[in-house]
Motif scaffolding. Sequence first.
Motif, PDB file in Angstrom:
ATOM      1  N   PRO A  34       6.796  78.095  53.352  1.00  0.00           N
ATOM      2  CA  PRO A  34       6.813  77.865  51.912  1.00  0.00           C
ATOM      3  C   PRO A  34       8.097  78.433  51.301  1.00  0.00           C
ATOM      4  CG  PRO A  34       4.725  78.839  52.604  1.00  0.00           C
ATOM      5  CD  PRO A  34       5.689  78.980  53.737  1.00  0.00           C
ATOM      6  N   VAL A  35       8.665  77.693  50.360  1.00  0.00           N
ATOM      7  CA  VAL A  35       9.934  78.092  49.747  1.00  0.00           C
ATOM      8  C   VAL A  35       9.867  77.801  48.253  1.00  0.00           C
ATOM      9  CG1 VAL A  35      12.398  77.515  49.628  1.00  0.00           C
ATOM     10  CG2 VAL A  35      11.271  77.558  51.836  1.00  0.00           C
ATOM     11  N   THR A  36      10.337  78.747  47.441  1.00  0.00           N
ATOM     12  CA  THR A  36      10.528  78.451  46.016  1.00  0.00           C
ATOM     13  C   THR A  36      12.029  78.267  45.796  1.00  0.00           C
ATOM     14  OG1 THR A  36      10.574  80.834  45.622  1.00  0.00           O
ATOM     15  CG2 THR A  36       8.519  79.713  45.132  1.00  0.00           C
ATOM     16  N   ILE A  37      12.368  77.311  44.966  1.00  0.00           N
ATOM     17  CA  ILE A  37      13.785  77.031  44.738  1.00  0.00           C
ATOM     18  C   ILE A  37      14.300  78.004  43.681  1.00  0.00           C
ATOM     19  CG2 ILE A  37      15.462  75.293  43.995  1.00  0.00           C
ATOM     20  CD1 ILE A  37      14.062  74.620  46.662  1.00  0.00           C
ATOM     21  N   ASP A  38      14.958  79.054  44.134  1.00  0.00           N
ATOM     22  CA  ASP A  38      15.605  79.976  43.206  1.00  0.00           C
ATOM     23  C   ASP A  38      16.881  80.497  43.881  1.00  0.00           C
ATOM     24  OD1 ASP A  38      14.977  82.054  44.971  1.00  0.00           O
ATOM     25  OD2 ASP A  38      13.123  82.538  43.924  1.00  0.00           O
ATOM     26  N   ARG A  39      17.535  81.405  43.229  1.00  0.00           N
ATOM     27  CA  ARG A  39      18.834  81.857  43.733  1.00  0.00           C
ATOM     28  C   ARG A  39      18.742  82.457  45.140  1.00  0.00           C
ATOM     29  NH1 ARG A  39      22.117  86.782  41.421  1.00  0.00           N
ATOM     30  NH2 ARG A  39      23.712  86.732  43.027  1.00  0.00           N
ATOM     31  N   PHE A  40      17.591  83.052  45.453  1.00  0.00           N
ATOM     32  CA  PHE A  40      17.462  83.718  46.755  1.00  0.00           C
ATOM     33  C   PHE A  40      16.615  82.914  47.744  1.00  0.00           C
ATOM     34  CE2 PHE A  40      17.700  87.001  43.379  1.00  0.00           C
ATOM     35  CZ  PHE A  40      19.013  87.398  43.634  1.00  0.00           C
ATOM     36  N   ALA A  41      16.418  81.632  47.419  1.00  0.00           N
ATOM     37  CA  ALA A  41      15.484  80.797  48.197  1.00  0.00           C
ATOM     38  C   ALA A  41      15.794  80.781  49.686  1.00  0.00           C
ATOM     39  CB  ALA A  41      15.506  79.368  47.660  1.00  0.00           C
ATOM     40  N   TYR A  42      17.093  80.840  50.027  1.00  0.00           N
ATOM     41  CA  TYR A  42      17.457  80.621  51.430  1.00  0.00           C
ATOM     42  C   TYR A  42      17.616  81.930  52.194  1.00  0.00           C
ATOM     43  CZ  TYR A  42      18.214  76.560  48.672  1.00  0.00           C
ATOM     44  OH  TYR A  42      18.025  75.576  47.760  1.00  0.00           O
ATOM     45  N   ASP A  43      17.434  83.052  51.493  1.00  0.00           N
ATOM     46  CA  ASP A  43      17.509  84.343  52.175  1.00  0.00           C
ATOM     47  C   ASP A  43      16.415  84.400  53.240  1.00  0.00           C
ATOM     48  OD1 ASP A  43      19.388  84.895  50.340  1.00  0.00           O
ATOM     49  OD2 ASP A  43      18.376  86.596  49.404  1.00  0.00           O
ATOM     50  N   VAL A  88      16.404  71.284  46.466  1.00  0.00           N
ATOM     51  CA  VAL A  88      15.665  70.625  47.559  1.00  0.00           C
ATOM     52  C   VAL A  88      16.644  69.858  48.453  1.00  0.00           C
ATOM     53  CG1 VAL A  88      13.909  68.897  48.140  1.00  0.00           C
ATOM     54  CG2 VAL A  88      13.499  70.484  46.251  1.00  0.00           C
ATOM     55  N   GLU A  89      17.647  69.232  47.826  1.00  0.00           N
ATOM     56  CA  GLU A  89      18.661  68.504  48.619  1.00  0.00           C
ATOM     57  C   GLU A  89      19.380  69.461  49.565  1.00  0.00           C
ATOM     58  OE1 GLU A  89      21.870  66.142  46.744  1.00  0.00           O
ATOM     59  OE2 GLU A  89      20.183  65.175  45.682  1.00  0.00           O
ATOM     60  N   TYR A  90      19.765  70.608  49.029  1.00  0.00           N
ATOM     61  CA  TYR A  90      20.478  71.596  49.823  1.00  0.00           C
ATOM     62  C   TYR A  90      19.583  72.110  50.961  1.00  0.00           C
ATOM     63  CZ  TYR A  90      23.067  75.787  51.056  1.00  0.00           C
ATOM     64  OH  TYR A  90      23.743  76.745  51.755  1.00  0.00           O
ATOM     65  N   LEU A  91      18.327  72.388  50.607  1.00  0.00           N
ATOM     66  CA  LEU A  91      17.368  72.877  51.612  1.00  0.00           C
ATOM     67  C   LEU A  91      17.189  71.851  52.739  1.00  0.00           C
ATOM     68  CD1 LEU A  91      15.283  75.149  52.245  1.00  0.00           C
ATOM     69  CD2 LEU A  91      13.589  73.772  51.035  1.00  0.00           C
ATOM     70  N   GLY A 118      16.477  68.238  57.669  1.00  0.00           N
ATOM     71  CA  GLY A 118      15.405  67.287  57.358  1.00  0.00           C
ATOM     72  C   GLY A 118      13.996  67.855  57.431  1.00  0.00           C
ATOM     73  N   HIS A 119      13.849  69.073  57.930  1.00  0.00           N
ATOM     74  CA  HIS A 119      12.497  69.636  58.059  1.00  0.00           C
ATOM     75  C   HIS A 119      11.976  70.149  56.714  1.00  0.00           C
ATOM     76  CE1 HIS A 119      12.236  69.347  62.393  1.00  0.00           C
ATOM     77  NE2 HIS A 119      13.422  69.919  62.506  1.00  0.00           N
TER      78      HIS A 119
END
Length: 261
Positions: A156-165, A205-208, A214-215
């Motif tokens: 699970p991921v929330t799209i925020d500044r630290f989302a990809y940490d 979401v595009e960046y993720l 694609g996952h």
Amino acid sequence: MRTTAIINLKGGVGKTTTAINLAYQLYLMGGAVLLIDLDKQGNVSKFFNVHGYDRPSVADVLLGRDTIGGSARSLYGEKTTHGREGGFLDVLPANMSLIEADERILIDKTKPQQTRLKKALDGAEGGYDYCIIDCAPDINISVFNALVAADDVIIPVTIDRFAYDGIKEIRQQIDNARDYFNPGLEIGGCLVTSYRDNDFNREGVEYLTAVMEGHVYETRIRWSGLVNGSTFECEPLDVYSPRCAAARGYREFAREYVKGG
Ligand SMILES: Nc1ncnc2c1ncn2[C@@H]1O[C@H](COP(=O)(O)OP(=O)(O)OP(=O)(O)O)[C@@H](O)[C@H]1O
Ligand SMILES: [Mg+2]
């Protein structure tokens, strides 16, 4: 049985909300579901009112003191003497004993450390179709046990500044589990939660999707103030507010999850 670990090193991204509502949807769809609380915070256990220290918990299972059958608590639906009618949902609770269990597993070199949950699940009776594991926002030996036991992983991921940490670290741990213990482990995908329909979220979401090659699940769980209400009332979203956007999201996500199995 399909076993799925719900994992992210980042806290507060909707892991527990996803575990509870996915497990509940699978039960409504007629599935026999075991929901494992693998977080010392015991949020799943508190939600379903099975938190406490007077009965065995997942720590006892990891330490080999008890079996899944002896520790899991029945929540919805029932197995009958003739087999089962419709779905059912059991939960294996957690509490702060998990801290000690993690320490003991690492100290005890006489038994394998990483395969304890897998071994317990392989020996579990109860005819489960699905096992959903709510992990702590951490990588420790119990969470690694979940990766060794799982068929697939939901992040699970929330799209925020630290989302990809922490995403890189999780993928590293998934690779380790796959390389050394669990060659079939798959990344089901990232599940975007608390989604708001704006440019920032769309670009996120595009960046993720690019980062995750694609996952990323098609379904996005929308932000809804009712999610917090459902937690206070201890009711799955489908019971608390079936028409809210997040409840609809989890119904749709459960279908996507089942199709991808
Ligand atoms: N779709 C949503 N809309 C609004 N709020 C949400 C949504 N999903 C989760 N929340 C809220 O976000 C908070 C964190 O959710 P949750 O406990 O599921 O996260 P978590 O990843 O399990 O956290 P932790 O890492 O502490 O275990 C809770 O207050 C929950 O009600
Ligand atoms: Mg949680």
